[in-house]
Write a protein that holds these residues in place. Structure first.
Motif, PDB file in Angstrom:
ATOM      1  N   LEU A 191       6.661  -4.577   5.819  1.00 22.02           N
ATOM      2  CA  LEU A 191       6.666  -4.957   4.406  1.00 22.02           C
ATOM      3  C   LEU A 191       8.076  -5.263   3.912  1.00 22.02           C
ATOM      4  CD1 LEU A 191       4.302  -5.167   2.290  1.00 22.02           C
ATOM      5  CD2 LEU A 191       5.391  -3.215   1.187  1.00 22.02           C
ATOM      6  N   LYS A 192       8.212  -6.449   3.281  1.00 19.92           N
ATOM      7  CA  LYS A 192       9.505  -6.879   2.752  1.00 19.92           C
ATOM      8  C   LYS A 192       9.532  -6.879   1.221  1.00 19.92           C
ATOM      9  CE  LYS A 192      11.419  -8.008   6.730  1.00 19.92           C
ATOM     10  NZ  LYS A 192      10.344  -7.562   7.644  1.00 19.92           N
ATOM     11  N   LEU A 193       8.376  -7.108   0.582  1.00 21.06           N
ATOM     12  CA  LEU A 193       8.331  -7.210  -0.886  1.00 21.06           C
ATOM     13  C   LEU A 193       7.213  -6.334  -1.437  1.00 21.06           C
ATOM     14  CD1 LEU A 193       8.606 -10.353  -3.104  1.00 21.06           C
ATOM     15  CD2 LEU A 193       6.603  -8.900  -3.334  1.00 21.06           C
ATOM     16  N   LEU A 194       7.556  -5.517  -2.448  1.00 19.25           N
ATOM     17  CA  LEU A 194       6.568  -4.667  -3.110  1.00 19.25           C
ATOM     18  C   LEU A 194       6.672  -4.857  -4.619  1.00 19.25           C
ATOM     19  CD1 LEU A 194       4.415  -2.418  -3.104  1.00 19.25           C
ATOM     20  CD2 LEU A 194       6.294  -0.759  -3.219  1.00 19.25           C
ATOM     21  N   HIS A 195       5.575  -5.349  -5.221  1.00 18.38           N
ATOM     22  CA  HIS A 195       5.445  -5.400  -6.685  1.00 18.38           C
ATOM     23  C   HIS A 195       4.572  -4.226  -7.097  1.00 18.38           C
ATOM     24  CE1 HIS A 195       6.866  -9.398  -8.299  1.00 18.38           C
ATOM     25  NE2 HIS A 195       7.032  -9.566  -7.010  1.00 18.38           N
ATOM     26  N   ILE A 196       5.142  -3.306  -7.887  1.00 17.63           N
ATOM     27  CA  ILE A 196       4.363  -2.157  -8.345  1.00 17.63           C
ATOM     28  C   ILE A 196       4.649  -1.937  -9.828  1.00 17.63           C
ATOM     29  CG2 ILE A 196       6.131  -0.485  -7.594  1.00 17.63           C
ATOM     30  CD1 ILE A 196       3.688   1.284  -6.624  1.00 17.63           C
ATOM     31  N   THR A 197       4.632  -3.050 -10.590  1.00 15.85           N
ATOM     32  CA  THR A 197       4.960  -3.030 -12.010  1.00 15.85           C
ATOM     33  C   THR A 197       3.797  -2.504 -12.845  1.00 15.85           C
ATOM     34  OG1 THR A 197       4.132  -5.245 -12.490  1.00 15.85           O
ATOM     35  CG2 THR A 197       6.348  -5.084 -11.605  1.00 15.85           C
ATOM     36  N   ASP A 198       4.122  -2.165 -14.095  1.00  9.91           N
ATOM     37  CA  ASP A 198       3.114  -1.784 -15.092  1.00  9.91           C
ATOM     38  C   ASP A 198       2.245  -0.619 -14.638  1.00  9.91           C
ATOM     39  OD1 ASP A 198       3.277  -4.064 -17.284  1.00  9.91           O
ATOM     40  OD2 ASP A 198       3.421  -5.043 -15.334  1.00  9.91           O
ATOM     41  N   LEU A 256       8.600   5.487  -1.754  1.00  5.02           N
ATOM     42  CA  LEU A 256       8.420   4.082  -1.371  1.00  5.02           C
ATOM     43  C   LEU A 256       9.434   3.677  -0.313  1.00  5.02           C
ATOM     44  CD1 LEU A 256       7.864   2.559  -4.938  1.00  5.02           C
ATOM     45  CD2 LEU A 256       6.112   3.152  -3.247  1.00  5.02           C
ATOM     46  N   GLY A 257      10.649   4.232  -0.406  1.00 13.99           N
ATOM     47  CA  GLY A 257      11.652   3.954   0.613  1.00 13.99           C
ATOM     48  C   GLY A 257      11.245   4.503   1.967  1.00 13.99           C
ATOM     49  N   ALA A 258      10.638   5.693   1.949  1.00 13.93           N
ATOM     50  CA  ALA A 258      10.177   6.287   3.207  1.00 13.93           C
ATOM     51  C   ALA A 258       9.001   5.502   3.791  1.00 13.93           C
ATOM     52  CB  ALA A 258       9.787   7.740   2.972  1.00 13.93           C
ATOM     53  N   MET A 259       8.131   4.988   2.911  1.00 14.22           N
ATOM     54  CA  MET A 259       6.955   4.236   3.366  1.00 14.22           C
ATOM     55  C   MET A 259       7.318   2.865   3.913  1.00 14.22           C
ATOM     56  SD  MET A 259       4.340   5.033   0.214  1.00 14.22           S
ATOM     57  CE  MET A 259       3.082   3.871   0.742  1.00 14.22           C
ATOM     58  N   PHE A 260       8.332   2.227   3.280  1.00 17.01           N
ATOM     59  CA  PHE A 260       8.652   0.836   3.600  1.00 17.01           C
ATOM     60  C   PHE A 260      10.146   0.699   3.908  1.00 17.01           C
ATOM     61  CE2 PHE A 260       5.290   0.754   0.226  1.00 17.01           C
ATOM     62  CZ  PHE A 260       4.219   0.440   1.069  1.00 17.01           C
ATOM     63  N   PRO A 261      10.577   1.119   5.076  1.00 17.35           N
ATOM     64  CA  PRO A 261      12.015   1.142   5.396  1.00 17.35           C
ATOM     65  C   PRO A 261      12.653  -0.238   5.497  1.00 17.35           C
ATOM     66  CG  PRO A 261      10.693   1.699   7.326  1.00 17.35           C
ATOM     67  CD  PRO A 261       9.759   1.693   6.165  1.00 17.35           C
ATOM     68  N   SER A 262      11.856  -1.289   5.659  1.00 18.60           N
ATOM     69  CA  SER A 262      12.413  -2.647   5.771  1.00 18.60           C
ATOM     70  C   SER A 262      12.371  -3.392   4.442  1.00 18.60           C
ATOM     71  CB  SER A 262      11.642  -3.449   6.829  1.00 18.60           C
ATOM     72  OG  SER A 262      11.697  -2.822   8.093  1.00 18.60           O
ATOM     73  N   LEU A 263      12.057  -2.693   3.349  1.00 18.88           N
ATOM     74  CA  LEU A 263      11.858  -3.333   2.056  1.00 18.88           C
ATOM     75  C   LEU A 263      13.095  -4.117   1.621  1.00 18.88           C
ATOM     76  CD1 LEU A 263       9.408  -3.316   0.142  1.00 18.88           C
ATOM     77  CD2 LEU A 263      10.591  -1.572  -1.199  1.00 18.88           C
ATOM     78  N   ASP A 264      12.862  -5.391   1.264  1.00 20.56           N
ATOM     79  CA  ASP A 264      13.919  -6.288   0.797  1.00 20.56           C
ATOM     80  C   ASP A 264      13.922  -6.400  -0.723  1.00 20.56           C
ATOM     81  OD1 ASP A 264      14.246  -9.328  -0.199  1.00 20.56           O
ATOM     82  OD2 ASP A 264      15.653  -9.002   1.442  1.00 20.56           O
ATOM     83  N   THR A 265      12.720  -6.427  -1.329  1.00 18.27           N
ATOM     84  CA  THR A 265      12.590  -6.623  -2.777  1.00 18.27           C
ATOM     85  C   THR A 265      11.633  -5.585  -3.349  1.00 18.27           C
ATOM     86  OG1 THR A 265      12.948  -9.011  -2.542  1.00 18.27           O
ATOM     87  CG2 THR A 265      11.923  -8.248  -4.583  1.00 18.27           C
ATOM     88  N   LEU A 266      12.098  -4.864  -4.370  1.00 17.51           N
ATOM     89  CA  LEU A 266      11.290  -3.831  -5.024  1.00 17.51           C
ATOM     90  C   LEU A 266      11.234  -4.147  -6.519  1.00 17.51           C
ATOM     91  CD1 LEU A 266       9.750  -1.145  -5.089  1.00 17.51           C
ATOM     92  CD2 LEU A 266      11.965   0.029  -5.227  1.00 17.51           C
ATOM     93  N   VAL A 267      10.027  -4.420  -7.027  1.00 17.40           N
ATOM     94  CA  VAL A 267       9.847  -4.784  -8.430  1.00 17.40           C
ATOM     95  C   VAL A 267       9.157  -3.620  -9.140  1.00 17.40           C
ATOM     96  CG1 VAL A 267       8.960  -6.487 -10.042  1.00 17.40           C
ATOM     97  CG2 VAL A 267       9.656  -7.197  -7.750  1.00 17.40           C
TER      98      VAL A 267
END
Length: 424
Positions: free
Chosen positions: A176-183, A195-206
């Motif tokens: 996973l590179k992009l996670l939108h978890i707004t609102d 979320l950092g532990a779940m998705f260590p390759s995350l590039d974009t966090l909204v």
């Protein structure tokens, strides 16, 4: 299991993309959104389907005949099923399992929280790279099941799902590179760090429109939690401290930040908000969607020094000292009043008399003559006025026009006004 009542995916597909509604292929990847027609029985062998299918808000409750889905959707790569009435994951699985090239799937605003996603059903999603589950109220258990079965998932949208906490799966998702978890309602940093532990390759966090109140994490731990994070959106979060902004420097690859609408910045002017944030985040190259140029960065950093130059040392942020090392100590910019002068002290000369007086520069020549009437004992109609600027090279200028404003003559303190009688 009984076949669900309602409209099927295949039924809506045939109605929407019948020759009457969709007569021509529009090219690869081009979906055309045409409202569904009343029920009919078009010739299915004449369907002309694009690779992007948009079937939102069509009242779909079930899959329909799977062999027909497989026959017509073998080339489909994107599928929008948002705002339908799908509540059974098994029906979704029947659709997706027969679309082998599917990479994008939008299931937003379907009541899928009413059923449990089994791993056998989730396996049919294995080729999906972008999955949208906004306003589906999908549980974290469902999300975990999806993550286990989608090895190539790159983008995940979990907005408007009423999350107050985050539940970690037993294994992390490296794709996973992009996670939108707004609102949602994620107020505590202890939930965000998961979320950092779940998705260590995350590039974009909204994270926009959550109520995150602080970033409570040691700097070295932040670097380990989000080692690849390049972009973060904290629009309308609850951040109230500059220390939280400084924490963003701990993300080793961070380049883009969005920070509009946070309580911390409300007391500042628009200029102050942008410049103070840019100065605190030396590695950020884009703020609130706008590129930070080299000139803007230097201007912001110099502004930052001047902003804090008069603040007591115990209240000065650490970044101030770093910038002093870079630019030296800068004095506050002089305040220059560029407003036109409203009055001037002049010398009025008449015969052998000299009188100093203050005159308003917004008045006209005619009004000045009235002001001088009692001083020089002449009626205004008998006066000739001359303005003498000692720096002007051409000598006195006659003030001919009665309606001309005095400020247009460039009158300044120390200038001279000569009064003569027309009958002289």
């Amino acid at each position: 299991m009984d076949q669900p009542t309602g409209r099927s995916f295949m039924q809506v597909l045939c109605e929407k993309y019948s020759p009457e509604n969709f007569p021509y292929r529009r090219g690869p990847g081009m979906g055309v959104h045409v409202p569904a027609t009343p029920q009919g029985s078009p010739m299915k062998d004449r369907l002309n389907l694009p690779s992007v299918l948009v079937l939102n808000s069509c009242g779909i409750t079930c899959a329909g005949e799977e062999t027909e889905i497989a026959a017509f959707c073998a080339h489909v790569s994107e599928l929008d099923l948002s705002d339908n009435k799908l509540e059974d994951w098994q029906e979704v699985s029947k659709i997706v399992s027969n679309v082998p090239q599917l990479e994008f799937l939008n299931l937003s605003s379907n009541p899928l929280n009413l059923s449990v996603l089994e791993r056998t059903s989730a396996g049919s999603f294995s080729g999906v790279r972008k999955l949208v589950l906004n306003n589906s109220k999908a549980s974290w258990e469902t999300v975990h099941t999806i993550l286990q079965e989608l090895p190539d998932l790159e983008e995940l949208f979990l907005c408007l799902n009423d999350y107050e906490t985050v539940s970690c799966p037993s294994i992390c998702c490296h794709s996973l590179k992009l996670l939108h978890i707004t609102d949602n309602n994620l107020q505590d940093w202890t939930e965000i760090r998961k979320l950092g532990a779940m998705f260590p390759s995350l590039d974009t966090l909204v994270l926009a429109n959550n109520h995150l109140n602080a970033i409570e994490e040691p700097d070295d731990s932040l670097a380990r939690l989000f080692p690849n994070l390049r972009s973060i959106s904290l629009h309308k979060s609850g951040l109230q401290s500059w220390e939280d902004i400084d924490k963003l420097n701990s993300f080793p690859k961070l380049e883009e930040v969005r920070l509009l609408g946070i309580p911390l910045l409300q007391p500042y002017s628009t200029e102050e908000r942008r410049k103070l944030v840019i100065a605190r985040l030396p590695s950020v190259s884009k703020l609130n969607g706008s590129v930070v140029t080299d000139d803007e960065r230097e201007d912001s950093e110099r502004f930052f020094i001047r902003y804090y130059v008069a603040v007591p040392q115990e209240e000065v942020p650490f970044r101030y000292h770093e910038l002093i090392t870079k630019y030296g100590k800068l004095e506050p910019l002089a305040e220059v009043d560029l407003r036109p002068q409203s009055s001037a002290k002049v010398q009025v000369h008449f015969n052998d008399q000299v009188e100093e007086m203050s005159i308003r520069l917004d008045q006209t020549v005619a009004e000045l003559k009235k002001q001088l009437k009692s001083l020089v004992q002449l009626p205004p109609s008998s006066m000739l006025l001359y303005h003498f600027d000692h720096e002007a090279p051409f000598g006195p200028e006659e003030m001919k026009y009665s309606s001309r404003a005095l400020h247009s003559f460039g009158i300044r303190d120390g200038d001279k006004i000569y009064v003569e009688s027309k009958t002289k």
